[in-house]
Motif scaffolding. Structure first.
Motif, PDB file in Angstrom:
ATOM      1  N   LYS A  29     -39.282   1.406  68.136  1.00  0.00           N
ATOM      2  CA  LYS A  29     -40.029   1.923  69.293  1.00  0.00           C
ATOM      3  C   LYS A  29     -41.304   1.101  69.521  1.00  0.00           C
ATOM      4  CE  LYS A  29     -38.377   6.621  69.515  1.00  0.00           C
ATOM      5  NZ  LYS A  29     -37.658   7.222  68.434  1.00  0.00           N
ATOM      6  N   LEU A  30     -41.994   0.754  68.433  1.00  0.00           N
ATOM      7  CA  LEU A  30     -43.226  -0.027  68.558  1.00  0.00           C
ATOM      8  C   LEU A  30     -42.957  -1.446  69.045  1.00  0.00           C
ATOM      9  CD1 LEU A  30     -45.002   1.135  65.283  1.00  0.00           C
ATOM     10  CD2 LEU A  30     -45.686   1.700  67.637  1.00  0.00           C
ATOM     11  N   SER A  31     -41.791  -1.967  68.717  1.00  0.00           N
ATOM     12  CA  SER A  31     -41.463  -3.351  69.093  1.00  0.00           C
ATOM     13  C   SER A  31     -41.071  -3.477  70.562  1.00  0.00           C
ATOM     14  CB  SER A  31     -40.320  -3.880  68.233  1.00  0.00           C
ATOM     15  OG  SER A  31     -39.096  -3.273  68.600  1.00  0.00           O
ATOM     16  N   GLY A  32     -40.634  -2.389  71.138  1.00  0.00           N
ATOM     17  CA  GLY A  32     -40.204  -2.438  72.528  1.00  0.00           C
ATOM     18  C   GLY A  32     -38.727  -2.730  72.711  1.00  0.00           C
ATOM     19  N   ASP A  33     -37.997  -2.887  71.607  1.00  0.00           N
ATOM     20  CA  ASP A  33     -36.552  -3.094  71.724  1.00  0.00           C
ATOM     21  C   ASP A  33     -35.934  -1.862  72.375  1.00  0.00           C
ATOM     22  OD1 ASP A  33     -35.429  -5.621  70.253  1.00  0.00           O
ATOM     23  OD2 ASP A  33     -37.070  -4.903  69.001  1.00  0.00           O
ATOM     24  N   LYS A  34     -34.990  -2.097  73.266  1.00  0.00           N
ATOM     25  CA  LYS A  34     -34.399  -0.995  74.017  1.00  0.00           C
ATOM     26  C   LYS A  34     -33.458  -0.138  73.186  1.00  0.00           C
ATOM     27  CE  LYS A  34     -34.981  -3.105  78.468  1.00  0.00           C
ATOM     28  NZ  LYS A  34     -34.440  -3.441  79.764  1.00  0.00           N
ATOM     29  N   PHE A  39     -32.661  -3.926  67.911  1.00  0.00           N
ATOM     30  CA  PHE A  39     -33.800  -4.126  67.027  1.00  0.00           C
ATOM     31  C   PHE A  39     -33.336  -4.623  65.657  1.00  0.00           C
ATOM     32  CE2 PHE A  39     -36.314  -2.256  63.538  1.00  0.00           C
ATOM     33  CZ  PHE A  39     -37.489  -2.951  63.710  1.00  0.00           C
ATOM     34  N   ILE A  40     -32.371  -3.932  65.073  1.00  0.00           N
ATOM     35  CA  ILE A  40     -31.865  -4.293  63.746  1.00  0.00           C
ATOM     36  C   ILE A  40     -31.295  -5.721  63.772  1.00  0.00           C
ATOM     37  CG2 ILE A  40     -30.129  -3.776  61.986  1.00  0.00           C
ATOM     38  CD1 ILE A  40     -32.438  -1.764  62.003  1.00  0.00           C
TER      39      ILE A  40
END
Length: 94
Positions: A29-34, A39-40
């Motif tokens: 969530k902090l990274s902005g990945d949808k 993200f992983i």
């Protein structure tokens, strides 16, 4: 910038602790990945590329070291090109 569609037909399944999953989700969530999956994949791929690059540098360094020490400490005689280069060098510094 629009990324090309990539056929994703491989699957990885893994089990993690609930604590790890919460940390991963928060980081996502902090990274902005949808998505959690994107993200992983992004984080693991980035780290995997670093590991592979480091390994490739180590292997290249080991090969270079081996070539250098073989050249310096072997009992082989200089080839004709090296002999000519030495003669040219000596004539320029004399």
């Amino acid at each position: 910038m629009m990324e090309a569609q990539i056929n994703k037909d491989e699957r990885i399944e893994l089990r993690v602790s609930s604590t790890d999953k919460r940390i991963f989700k928060r980081a996502q969530k902090l990274s902005g990945d949808k998505s959690f999956s994107s993200f992983i994949v992004r984080v693991v791929k980035k780290q995997a590329e670093k590991i592979v690059a480091k390994n490739d540098r180590i292997i290249a360094t080991e090969k270079d070291r081996e070539i250098f020490f073989d050249a310096v400490f072997s009992n082989s005689k200089p080839n004709e090109n090296l002999i000519e280069a030495a003669k040219r060098y000596k004539s320029k510094i004399s």
